[in-house]
Design an enzyme around this catalytic site. Sequence first.
Site, PDB file in Angstrom:
ATOM      1  CB  CYS A   9      35.706  19.347  51.788  1.00 27.97           C
ATOM      2  SG  CYS A   9      35.649  19.989  50.343  1.00 27.97           S
TER       3      CYS A   9
ATOM      4  CB  CYS B 211      31.029  19.054  49.902  1.00 32.90           C
ATOM      5  SG  CYS B 211      32.436  17.991  50.202  1.00 32.90           S
TER       6      CYS B 211
ATOM      7  CB  CYS C 162      36.973  16.570  49.085  1.00 32.89           C
ATOM      8  SG  CYS C 162      35.176  16.326  49.606  1.00 32.89           S
TER       9      CYS C 162
ATOM     10  CB  CYS D 229      32.926  18.007  46.442  1.00 31.87           C
ATOM     11  SG  CYS D 229      34.301  18.811  47.381  1.00 31.87           S
TER      12      CYS D 229
ATOM     13  CG  ASP E 101      41.832  29.505  77.081  1.00 30.14           C
ATOM     14  OD1 ASP E 101      42.247  28.733  77.709  1.00 30.14           O
ATOM     15  OD2 ASP E 101      40.881  29.349  76.065  1.00 30.14           O
TER      16      ASP E 101
END
Length: 450
Positions: free
Chosen positions: A206, A209, A228, A231, A356
Site C-alpha cells: 500500500c 501505509c 488495503c 488504511c 542485466d
Amino acid sequence: MSLRSTIAITVGKSAQWFLKTFMKGGSSYPGKLALKIDPKILDHYSDLYEVVVVTGTNGKTLTTALTVNILQQQYEEVLTNPTGANMVQGIVSTFLSAKPKKNQKNFAVLEIDEASLAKVTEYIKPELFVFTNIFRDQMDRYGEIYTTYRLIVEGAAKAPAATILANGDSPIFNSLATVNPRKYYGFDHQPDHEQMAHYNTDGVLCPECHHILHYKMITYANLGKYYCPNCGFSRPELDYKLTEMREMDNTSAQFVIDGESYGIEVGGMYNVYNALAATAVAEMYNVPPAKIRAGLAYDEKVFGRQEIIDIDGKKCTLVLVKNPVGLNQVIDMIGLSPYPFSLVALLNANYADGVDVSWIWDGNHEAFAEMAIPAVIAGGDRHTDMALRLKVAGIAEEKLTEVPDLDTVISEIAKLPTQHVYILATYTAVLQLRKKLADKGYIKGGMTRG
C-alpha cells in the site's frame, strides 16, 4: 506560423525527401535539422493535431496501433511514430512526413518511452496521456517502478491541462497526486473474491501505509481490484470497464466493454488490456461502437507482437519479451495453444534490451517443462544464459539445442519437428532476426515495424 517555423519545415521536409529518395530510408536527422532552425517547431504542430501519448512498461506499441486503427475509422488524418522514434527529433521527423488537413480534426498518437516522456513534453503539449502499466523492466536504465512512475508523472505535469487515462487496476497509478485530471479503465468481470497476489509479485505494498494489499479480483501480476485492509486505500472508480470475458485463446479474445461486444485477433490477457485502453481513448473522442469494433478487429500483426512468419513451411509466431511480467503473460498465452509447438528463445543484453539478464530467472520458464514441447532452441548473444535457465526450468537436455548465431537459428527452425513454432526474443534480438529474415526473403521490412 512564423517565418522560422516555415524555414525549418521546408529544410526538414527537403532532407527527408533526399534521405528517402537516395538513401532508401528516413531517419531522425530531418527532425534534428528542423529543431536547430526552430526549437519551438512542435508548437506549430501542437496547434494542428490532437496529440495522444501512450507510455508505460508493457503494451505501448499494440495500444498505440489499436488506437490508431480505431481513430482511422472516424478521422482521415491519424499520424503515428514508428517504434524507436520517440525522442524529440524522431517526433519532429514524424510530423514532417505528414500532411494535416485543414478545417478538420487531425490526430497524432505517439508511443513514448517512459524515460523520454519528460523530454518530449518540454516541446509538445498532448491533450491525453495513456498510462498502460508500470512493471520492473531494465532496472539498469529505469530503476525501480516508483522511480519510473515519478518520471512519467513529471513528464505529464508539463502539460497540466492534459487528461491522464490510466490503468485503474494498477495500484501505482493511484499512488501519487497529479496536477493532471485523471480517468481510469480496468476490469470488472468477476464477482468479488478475497485473495492475495503471488508472493513473487512487485508493487503490492500500500503506498499510504505500506501494508500488503488485498484483492477482490486479480487479472495478472499486481493488477486487479485491490484494497488495503489497514488504511482503506483502494482502486479508484473506473470510468471505462471491461465487464465480461467471453472467450480467449492463444490467437484471439472476445469481451464486453461498457455494454458493447468487441474482439481482437491476438491472444493473452495482457493484450485485452491494450484493447481496453484503446477503446477507452475512442470513447473519450466519441467514436461509435461499430467503428471501435472495426478498428479492434483489424488483423494486422504489429512488429514482434504475435507476428506470424512462414519459415520454410513452419508457422512461426514472433513475440517480444523484455521483463518477467510480460514473459509470464506470454507463457500463459502460449499455454492456451491447441496444437503441438516447438520453442525458440533468443536473449540479447544490449542497451535497448537492458544489459542485466537476471530478470529471466524471475520468469516462469518452469511452465514450459509442463507443456510437452518436443524441441527447444536457445539463441541470441546470451544463448548460454538462456540455455542454463531452460535447463534449470526442467527442459531435458536432449530436447535443447544451443545456437550462437541467428543464421543457424533460422536454418535450425526449418528442421524442428512441429509445424508451429513460438519465437520469444528480446528487443534487439527481434530486430536482428527480422533483418536476417528480410535479407533471406522471408519477410519485408527488416528492422522496422513494417
